[in-house]
Design an enzyme around this catalytic site. Structure first.
Site, PDB file in Angstrom:
ATOM      1  CE  LYS A   1     101.188  20.663  32.151  1.00 57.94           C
ATOM      2  NZ  LYS A   1     101.996  19.934  33.152  1.00 57.94           N
TER       3      LYS A   1
ATOM      4  CG  ASP B   1     106.783  22.836  33.057  1.00 62.38           C
ATOM      5  OD1 ASP B   1     107.116  23.883  33.669  1.00 62.38           O
ATOM      6  OD2 ASP B   1     106.417  21.788  33.636  1.00 62.38           O
TER       7      ASP B   1
ATOM      8  CE  LYS C   1     109.528  20.722  34.325  1.00 61.09           C
ATOM      9  NZ  LYS C   1     109.187  19.747  35.365  1.00 61.09           N
TER      10      LYS C   1
ATOM     11  CG  ASP D   1     104.281  20.098  30.469  1.00 62.08           C
ATOM     12  OD1 ASP D   1     103.731  19.004  30.701  1.00 62.08           O
ATOM     13  OD2 ASP D   1     104.456  20.975  31.346  1.00 62.08           O
TER      14      ASP D   1
ATOM     15  CG  ASP E   1     108.334  22.159  37.617  1.00 61.10           C
ATOM     16  OD1 ASP E   1     107.739  22.318  36.525  1.00 61.10           O
ATOM     17  OD2 ASP E   1     109.226  21.314  37.784  1.00 61.10           O
TER      18      ASP E   1
ATOM     19  CD  GLU F   1     103.581  23.435  34.647  1.00 62.21           C
ATOM     20  OE1 GLU F   1     104.255  23.130  35.651  1.00 62.21           O
ATOM     21  OE2 GLU F   1     103.434  22.670  33.684  1.00 62.21           O
TER      22      GLU F   1
ATOM     23  NE  ARG G   1      99.824  20.207  40.569  1.00 61.93           N
ATOM     24  CZ  ARG G   1     100.451  19.316  41.335  1.00 61.93           C
ATOM     25  NH1 ARG G   1     100.173  19.218  42.624  1.00 61.93           N
ATOM     26  NH2 ARG G   1     101.355  18.518  40.817  1.00 61.93           N
TER      27      ARG G   1
HETATM   28  N1  BES Z   1     105.141  18.825  33.149  1.00 58.12           N
HETATM   29  C1  BES Z   1     105.573  18.346  34.399  1.00 58.12           C
HETATM   30  C2  BES Z   1     105.346  16.843  34.560  1.00 58.12           C
HETATM   31  C3  BES Z   1     106.163  15.952  33.661  1.00 58.12           C
HETATM   32  C4  BES Z   1     107.380  15.470  34.079  1.00 58.12           C
HETATM   33  C5  BES Z   1     105.683  15.574  32.432  1.00 58.12           C
HETATM   34  C6  BES Z   1     108.109  14.625  33.255  1.00 58.12           C
HETATM   35  C7  BES Z   1     106.412  14.738  31.622  1.00 58.12           C
HETATM   36  C8  BES Z   1     107.632  14.258  32.034  1.00 58.12           C
HETATM   37  C9  BES Z   1     104.812  19.059  35.515  1.00 58.12           C
HETATM   38  O1  BES Z   1     104.441  20.354  35.252  1.00 58.12           O
HETATM   39  C10 BES Z   1     105.702  19.095  36.689  1.00 58.12           C
HETATM   40  O2  BES Z   1     106.702  19.751  36.632  1.00 58.12           O
HETATM   41  N2  BES Z   1     105.325  18.395  37.747  1.00 58.12           N
HETATM   42  C11 BES Z   1     106.090  18.319  38.922  1.00 58.12           C
HETATM   43  C12 BES Z   1     105.152  18.462  40.097  1.00 58.12           C
HETATM   44  C13 BES Z   1     105.833  18.718  41.399  1.00 58.12           C
HETATM   45  C14 BES Z   1     106.493  20.082  41.402  1.00 58.12           C
HETATM   46  C15 BES Z   1     104.802  18.638  42.507  1.00 58.12           C
HETATM   47  C16 BES Z   1     106.802  16.971  38.949  1.00 58.12           C
HETATM   48  O3  BES Z   1     106.249  15.985  38.449  1.00 58.12           O
HETATM   49  O4  BES Z   1     107.940  16.928  39.417  1.00 58.12           O
HETATM   50 ZN    ZN Z   2     104.204  20.828  33.272  1.00 55.05          ZN
HETATM   51 MN    MN Z   3     105.958  21.746  35.736  1.00 56.29          MN
END
Ligand code: BES
Ligand code: ZN
Ligand code: MN
Length: 502
Positions: free
Chosen positions: A265, A270, A277, A288, A347, A349, A351
């Site tokens: 990824k 992000d 966010k 990210d 968010d 994204e 996946r």
């Molecule tokens: N890049 C983030 C995950 C992340 C969070 C990595 C904190 C490192 C530190 C990912 O893209 C994300 O935003 N995931 C969301 C998923 C949710 C919207 C289902 C999350 O973890 O809140």
């Molecule tokens: Zn992300």
């Molecule tokens: Mn995200």
């Protein structure tokens, strides 16, 4: 820092580091040094807390009877029980102490250890390897360097019996560490400098080492039908890229064999997109792209040590931004696999990027297995903290190999369950899939893994959620704070132990 290896002899200059074992037992060299200094070591031990357990250090300034400027005693505990990671930690810790003391060079003497896990000259190489990892700094943007606080240590010599073998082992470790350093560099770069196109440029530099690099631009990805990946990048002024890196190092006998595939990824930043966010801490989302960083560092390591395998690294590079052209919640995109996806949260994204990168890799290379790495979910940090990456897989043998490699190098993984009950949560009422689960905050990392599995057929596959591992706020002996390079050493060991020389 420069590293050298030599047979055992007491040096005439710089610092000298010698081992003390559990309960203040002297190593043979400590014995010699104690005699030469008329008991300086014994006297120093009497007036300190130093017992010789692992992690103990004691410095003795310019003892008479020796020409060196300093003797450093380091504790090794029970030498038979030492592991490779213990030796690396020692190397990293020693560098830190010596820099604090202002030392410029050190000779570390390692007498026969009779350890179960390694030969003593291999341990010598591990000490140097750990010292090298611990010396990493990302300082390219620092112009106000404080000379007085600069590291002083410029040279480490490790002395042991059979030092030629140590030197040879270190050459491989050095190549591996250069891969780790590339990952750390990439992860540390800010997003105004490292965006999909410039990241791809960094990958292209690996061509010089014999890595075959291809870069797909948006038009090419459009033709391949990568609507999931492209949807994430569409709100950014920076164009998306897919980079394919191939290292073909297998011996001719195995040359036609299926490659090992690694998928990363690479979200260069992000923001969350329209599902924006919160502001505080958002700067962390420059890393990210950690999964892609690890895959790139691994390719460099494999090429650097001329690994006898065929490996392919595929990374999906995008920037997730809110914009007039950004993807909206509720949008439905079509992935390269043909499956349609309802975007319920922009968010989620990573996946979407991996969906197309995984499908492409499987479709084009028919690999032996696929391992993807991603800073995929915040939920994995809730589950495992910063001690282990989450492991999700459709294959027990692959999982066990990854677990063993992680344990051996100190980059842990912990397997979490997958099942149809979780997979169901990814079904959308109006498209084939939706990009977040129906269970609210429950099992977020597992649901994300289930989503990824929809893009994997019966290829053995493992997904490593490294959101808790790619970055460290704490300084550790072989991982200074910042980008950790997690995964490069794990996967290198996994490849070495299971796929080379077979
Ligand atoms: N890049 C983030 C995950 C992340 C969070 C990595 C904190 C490192 C530190 C990912 O893209 C994300 O935003 N995931 C969301 C998923 C949710 C919207 C289902 C999350 O973890 O809140
Ligand atoms: Zn992300
Ligand atoms: Mn995200």
């Amino acid at each position: 820092m420069k590293f050298a290896f030599s047979e055992i002899s007491i040096p005439k200059r710089g610092s000298l580091a010698v081992a003390i074992y559990a309960d203040k037992a002297f190593s043979p060299t400590a014995e010699v040094v104690d005699k030469k200094t008329k008991g300086a070591l014994s006297r120093a031990l009497e007036t300190s807390r130093f017992t010789g357990k692992q992690g103990d250090f004691l410095e003795i300034a310019a003892p008479s009877g020796l020409e060196v400027s300093r003797v450093v005693l380091f504790g090794l505990g029970d030498p038979e029980k030492l592991t490779t990671t213990d030796m690396e930690t020692l190397g990293g810790s020693l560098v830190k102490r010596l820099n604090t003391a202002g030392a410029r060079s050190v000779t570390v003497i390692l007498d026969e250890l009779n350890a179960k896990e390694f030969k003593t000259n291999e341990a010598a190489a591990s000490i140097a390897g750990g010292a090298m990892l611990g010396s990493y700094r990302f300082r390219k943007y620092k112009t106000d360097i404080d000379e007085a606080a600069e590291p002083t240590l410029a040279r480490m010599t490790v002395s042991c019996k059979g030092s030629a073998t140590a030197r040879k082992a270190f050459a491989d470790i050095e190549a591996l560490n250069e891969g780790v350093f590339l990952t750390r560099d990439l992860v540390s770069e800010p997003a105004n400098e490292l965006y999909p196109e410039s990241f791809a440029g960094r990958c292209l530099e690996l061509s010089d080492m014999g890595v075959h690099v291809e870069i797909l631009d948006e038009a090419k990805m459009q033709r391949l039908g990568m609507g999931a990946l492209l949807g994430v990048g569409q709100g950014s002024r920076r164009d998306s890229r897919l980079v394919i890196m191939q290292w073909n190092g297998a011996t001719t006998k195995k040359a036609g064999k299926k490659p090992l595939a690694f998928v990363g990824k690479g979200v260069c930043f992000d923001t969350g997109g329209i599902s924006l966010k919160p502001g505080p801490g958002m700067e962390e989302m420059k890393w990210d792209m950690g999964g892609a960083g690890t895959v790139t560092g691994l390719m460099k390591a494999l090429a650097g040590r001329k690994a006898k395998v065929n490996a392919v690294g595929v990374i999906g590079l995008v920037e997730n931004m809110p914009d007039g052209n950004a993807q909206r919640p509720g949008d439905i995109v079509k992935s390269m696999s043909g499956q349609t996806i309802e975007i319920l949260n922009t968010d989620a994204e990573g996946r979407l990027v991996l969906a197309d990168a995984l499908w492409y890799t499987q479709d084009r290379f028919k690999p032996e297995f696929m391992i993807d790495l991603a800073t995929l979910t915040g939920a994995i940090i809730v589950t495992l903290g910063h001690e282990n990456a989450g492991l999700f897989s459709n294959n027990d043998a692959l999982s066990e190999q990854l677990f063993a490699a992680g344990k051996a190098v100190g980059e842990g993984v912990w397997r979490l369950p997958m099942s149809e009950a979780y997979a169901k949560q990814t079904k959308s009422p109006i498209a084939d899939l939706q990009n977040i689960g129906t269970g609210g905050r429950g099992a977020g990392s597992i649901v994300a893994a289930e989503f990824l599995q929809k893009f994997v057929n019966d290829t053995p596959w493992a997904h490593l959620d490294i959101a808790g591992m790619a970055w460290s706020k704490a300084d550790k002996p072989i991982t200074p704070k910042g980008g950790t390079g997690y995964g490069v050493r794990l996967l290198d060991k996994f490849i070495r132990d299971n796929y080379e020389g077979k």
